[in-house]
Design an enzyme around this catalytic site. Sequence first.
Site, PDB file in Angstrom:
ATOM      1  N   ARG A 167      21.399  10.040 -28.543  1.00 43.64           N
ATOM      2  CA  ARG A 167      21.601  10.097 -27.103  1.00 43.64           C
ATOM      3  C   ARG A 167      20.295  10.488 -26.462  1.00 43.64           C
ATOM      4  O   ARG A 167      19.767  11.554 -26.741  1.00 43.64           O
ATOM      5  CB  ARG A 167      22.652  11.154 -26.763  1.00 43.64           C
ATOM      6  CG  ARG A 167      24.012  10.605 -26.412  1.00 43.64           C
ATOM      7  CD  ARG A 167      24.842  11.634 -25.678  1.00 43.64           C
ATOM      8  NE  ARG A 167      24.505  11.645 -24.247  1.00 43.64           N
ATOM      9  CZ  ARG A 167      24.949  10.725 -23.381  1.00 43.64           C
ATOM     10  NH1 ARG A 167      25.738   9.756 -23.772  1.00 43.64           N
ATOM     11  NH2 ARG A 167      24.609  10.809 -22.119  1.00 43.64           N
ATOM     12  N   GLY A 168      19.742   9.635 -25.641  1.00 45.95           N
ATOM     13  CA  GLY A 168      18.517   9.983 -24.921  1.00 45.95           C
ATOM     14  C   GLY A 168      18.892  10.591 -23.592  1.00 45.95           C
ATOM     15  O   GLY A 168      20.066  10.772 -23.300  1.00 45.95           O
ATOM     16  N   SER A 169      17.887  10.916 -22.807  1.00 35.62           N
ATOM     17  CA  SER A 169      18.188  11.555 -21.533  1.00 35.62           C
ATOM     18  C   SER A 169      18.941  10.607 -20.602  1.00 35.62           C
ATOM     19  O   SER A 169      19.530  11.039 -19.636  1.00 35.62           O
ATOM     20  CB  SER A 169      16.907  12.025 -20.852  1.00 35.62           C
ATOM     21  OG  SER A 169      15.790  11.651 -21.587  1.00 35.62           O
ATOM     22  N   PHE A 170      18.914   9.340 -20.872  1.00 37.73           N
ATOM     23  CA  PHE A 170      19.559   8.420 -19.945  1.00 37.73           C
ATOM     24  C   PHE A 170      20.818   7.777 -20.476  1.00 37.73           C
ATOM     25  O   PHE A 170      21.497   7.065 -19.773  1.00 37.73           O
ATOM     26  CB  PHE A 170      18.589   7.322 -19.529  1.00 37.73           C
ATOM     27  CG  PHE A 170      17.580   7.796 -18.572  1.00 37.73           C
ATOM     28  CD1 PHE A 170      17.901   7.918 -17.239  1.00 37.73           C
ATOM     29  CD2 PHE A 170      16.328   8.170 -19.001  1.00 37.73           C
ATOM     30  CE1 PHE A 170      16.979   8.384 -16.336  1.00 37.73           C
ATOM     31  CE2 PHE A 170      15.399   8.640 -18.106  1.00 37.73           C
ATOM     32  CZ  PHE A 170      15.725   8.749 -16.770  1.00 37.73           C
ATOM     33  N   VAL A 174      22.147   5.596 -27.473  1.00 38.34           N
ATOM     34  CA  VAL A 174      21.230   4.652 -28.104  1.00 38.34           C
ATOM     35  C   VAL A 174      21.876   4.076 -29.369  1.00 38.34           C
ATOM     36  O   VAL A 174      22.464   4.819 -30.151  1.00 38.34           O
ATOM     37  CB  VAL A 174      19.905   5.352 -28.484  1.00 38.34           C
ATOM     38  CG1 VAL A 174      18.897   4.341 -28.978  1.00 38.34           C
ATOM     39  CG2 VAL A 174      19.358   6.127 -27.313  1.00 38.34           C
ATOM     40  N   LYS A 204      19.368   0.985 -25.636  1.00 38.92           N
ATOM     41  CA  LYS A 204      19.808   2.139 -24.856  1.00 38.92           C
ATOM     42  C   LYS A 204      20.658   1.668 -23.695  1.00 38.92           C
ATOM     43  O   LYS A 204      20.214   0.868 -22.871  1.00 38.92           O
ATOM     44  CB  LYS A 204      18.573   2.890 -24.348  1.00 38.92           C
ATOM     45  CG  LYS A 204      18.913   4.057 -23.476  1.00 38.92           C
ATOM     46  CD  LYS A 204      17.677   4.863 -23.167  1.00 38.92           C
ATOM     47  CE  LYS A 204      17.113   5.525 -24.397  1.00 38.92           C
ATOM     48  NZ  LYS A 204      15.864   6.231 -24.115  1.00 38.92           N
ATOM     49  N   ASP A 248      10.304  14.697 -18.693  1.00 32.75           N
ATOM     50  CA  ASP A 248      11.233  15.209 -19.701  1.00 32.75           C
ATOM     51  C   ASP A 248      10.564  15.203 -21.077  1.00 32.75           C
ATOM     52  O   ASP A 248      11.068  14.600 -22.024  1.00 32.75           O
ATOM     53  CB  ASP A 248      12.514  14.379 -19.701  1.00 32.75           C
ATOM     54  CG  ASP A 248      13.679  15.123 -20.342  1.00 32.75           C
ATOM     55  OD1 ASP A 248      14.747  14.512 -20.538  1.00 32.75           O
ATOM     56  OD2 ASP A 248      13.507  16.308 -20.686  1.00 32.75           O
TER      57      ASP A 248
END
Length: 934
Positions: free
Chosen positions: A618-621, A624, A638, A735
Amino acid sequence: MASYSHFLLLYLFLMSSVICQVTEFISIDCGGTSNYTDPITGLAWISDNGTIMNYGKSAEVEITNGNMQYRRRRDFPIDSKKYCYTLGTKERRRYLVRATFQYGILGNGDAYPQFDLYLDATKWSTVVVLDASRGYVKEMIIRAPSSSIDVCMCCASTGSPFISTLELRPLNLSMYATDFEDNFFLEVAARVNFGALSKDVIRYPDDPYDRIWDSDLEKRQNYLVGVAPGTVRINTSKYINTRTREYPPVKVMQTAVVGTQGALSYRLNLDDFPANARAYAYFAEIEDLGANETRKFKLQQPYFPDYSNAVVNIAENANGSHTLYEPSYMNVTLDFVLSFSFVKTRDSTRGPLLNAIEISKYIRIEPRTDSQDVTVLNALRSLSAESAWTKEQGDPCVPAQWDWVNCTSTTPPRITKIALSGKNLKGEIPPEINNMETLTELWLDGNLLTGPIPGISNLVNLKIVHLENNKLSGQLPKYLGSFPNLQELYIQNNYFSGEIPSGLLTGKITINYEHNPGLHKAAGKKIHSKLILGISIGILAALLVVLIGSLLFLRNLQRKTSHQKTAVQGSSLRVNAKPSTAYSVSRGWHMMDEGVSYYIPLSEIEEATKKFSKKIGRGSFGTVYYGQMKDGKEVAVKIMGDSTTHMTQQFVTEVALLSRIHHRNLVPLIGYCEEENQRILVYEYMHNGTLRDHIHGSVNQKRLDWLARLQIAEDSAKGLEYLHTGCNPSIIHRDVKTSNILLDINMRAKVSDFGLSRQAEEDLTHVSSVARGTVGYLDPEYYANQQLTEKSDVYSFGVVLLELLSGKKPVSTEDFGAEMNIVHWARALIRKGDAMSIVDPVLIGNVKIESIWRIAEVAIQCVEQRAVSRPGMQEIILAIQEANKIEKGTYGCQKLHSGSSKAQSSRKTLLTSFLEIENQSPDSSNGCLVPAAR
Ligand SMILES: *[C@@H]1O[C@H](CO)[C@@H](O)[C@H](O)[C@H]1NC(C)=O
Ligand SMILES: *[C@@H]1O[C@H](CO)[C@@H](O)[C@H](O)[C@H]1NC(C)=O
Ligand SMILES: *[C@@H]1O[C@H](CO)[C@@H](O)[C@H](O)[C@H]1NC(C)=O
Ligand SMILES: *[C@@H]1O[C@H](CO)[C@@H](O)[C@H](O)[C@H]1NC(C)=O
Ligand SMILES: *[C@@H]1O[C@H](CO)[C@@H](O)[C@H](O)[C@H]1NC(C)=O
Ligand SMILES: *[C@@H]1O[C@H](CO)[C@@H](O)[C@H](O)[C@H]1NC(C)=O
């Protein structure tokens, strides 16, 4: 018999006109080893070996697209010179000039080449190779300014300049004439064939002028995305009359796209834009419309009042179907993401149709060096036999000046210095030298020059003149003594005769006139008349100075006003350009894809990820997923969460921007998708996951030794530094954290998730409304006043450095208690001089204390409370590189404290100030400091 010979004549005539057309083409296979005819196109290619190009060396290209002309390239030396091809042209005739660049596989240790391409003195483009296996094409349409043009490579910032092919294609009559051609070239940004039957380009012989028409099917070039539903491809085999202005090939006009639901809508990336452009649309009715049917449409977007109101009715505009109608916009200002739509009018029964478009950017022609100056330089060259210095190519001053001259930086440039000492010049000094008014230094000593000094009365700026050791004769010009700036005159060892002008002997001028048998000082008794002469010369000189002064003043005035003019033009350009798209990551256009990310349909992504079956993070957005594209390429897909924060158009613009940001320490964006309210980004897959997993993951995964950590720190610092300083406007990551630093298969670090929410604002306030960042990494000053700057990234990166040092997480109740975080904890220990206590236990015993200190120091500077006290990324990189050298033992500890690096000289290091406070080691200037030993 007669009719037969007529036939033969006709045949010969036709043959010769065909051959004529082709032989007018110049096709140079740069680095090629022989001349040959391309079996596919029938074009004759000539090798540039020796006769055309004497510099550089031919290199084999490992990956080729099959064409002979791409099998070898020519590499030029990495130096400050320029390397030029000179192509013969007919003055005022229009030409297409094409240069291509295909590097092949990047060898070990090679850097991706990046260098400048010039046409005469005009900067054409910066060639940036991002994918060595692809070919890059640069095309320029010009009206030849003289009887030859120079195409030059120079000024490499990485790698060596090179070239694969150079092509010159004459155009017919007034093709591509513009209102601006006296002052502008046209750089081709896009030339697209819509409804193409295959992905192949169309060029010679289908196009007799050998333009390259890209297929709209070629997705890899991606800059083109069709979005309207109901877009249908049509084609015909009927002949199309294309005899209008630009004579597009019939084959291109035989295919088209039609918006069967009433609209045609495309989006297209234009490299090096925003800019003013010439835009052409090509329409030909190739469907058979019934008697009661019509096809009428308007340009809806972008909205140009003059054009958007006009209704296109192809058959009517073209005066018949199967005939070309070619409206064009002489001068439009376009952004680098161009969206355009044609929409049918209400009373039309058929939707809009489009066969092709062409867009070219205006590039202002920069003047070459003053032609009178060049005449003299050429005359001087002809005085020497074939020496290397006589063969310097291109313009004497731009883009790089010849070794033996120096130039002003005016437009046009002028020559200030000629340095030809000991160059074996034979003959007389060319009299045209009197036109080089800006000349200040003339070095012609140690040659075999004969004859007198020519008239040089205009050269009043001369400071230094060296004519010694020649065979010059005759008298010295009297006015030499009155040149106001003359400082040095060396004329010894010649055959000069007569009197030395008294102005030269006042002591102000350094003069050496020995060994000139006929030369003598003025005799004493003549002093009176000399004096009078001197006075009148003085008056004359004063008048001359006044005259020249006022001339120069007028000239400056003129230049100023013309500068003002360009400044005004520049600002109006800027007003037209949206700031959000004013990127100056300059790259040429596509043909074989420039590594610009492309649009990937949702279906293809679903297939690649097996319907999003393997979640990898899980990325900041958003989430994935792992995937594998049809060509075997592994990707990380993503899916962007929270679809409300980004408007679709903003998403597209951002993606277009991001796809232009390439750096080896940034995770490459491969493509994107926006369908069914899904917004998806496809990145290159990084095999070794996140740095976070490697530092904080399970114990047996912890194999990063200190050198590996330093390498990762340096890599990621370079990625961030590029975002801050390599992009314009700069990008704040927002980030930075260990889970956004990914490791590729070679354990090299790349920064991910950058830039996905507005670039740094152009103004200095950097105010941002979107709160981002992760607890433990957030800049405290940002908390306080909501101002996000590059220094916020520096803070977060300081936390990353502390994690690398300590192996601890930024926030952890078990490690630091509820009140503390890694910054408080580490700062307290390092201030006490106890860096060893923060070092990750797995490292102890295998690291040098000095290199730990170097990182600890810079990390603590990064997490300073006040942003202004934090270093920039460049300084951080230097510190990491130093630590690396210390660790590898290639950096003497003496050197470490000698204040040699910028970081150390500009700021009292934490270490030394700490030592001052402790007052224990007053003499820190020699010997190694080992704080932990105390
Ligand atoms: C190739 O052709 C050029 C131009 O006709 C000629 O000058 C050159 O000598 C030729 N080179 C070879 C290797 O035949
Ligand atoms: C031309 O070709 C010869 C033989 O292949 C080679 O030795 C020479 O270096 C080449 N010259 C240039 C300028 O590339
Ligand atoms: C160039 O223009 C002339 C005059 O219109 C025409 O006859 C000729 O065919 C054109 N050449 C080409 C290659 O199209
Ligand atoms: C195009 O229009 C702009 C704005 O009106 C103007 O500044 C510029 O000189 C024109 N021509 C070119 C070639 O840019
Ligand atoms: C055109 O005319 C044909 C027959 O005359 C008719 O079938 C067709 O529906 C008409 N089309 C339109 C759009 O009016
Ligand atoms: C040209 O002039 C510049 C500035 O005066 C100087 O730095 C440079 O060394 C000069 N180059 C040569 C070749 O003299």
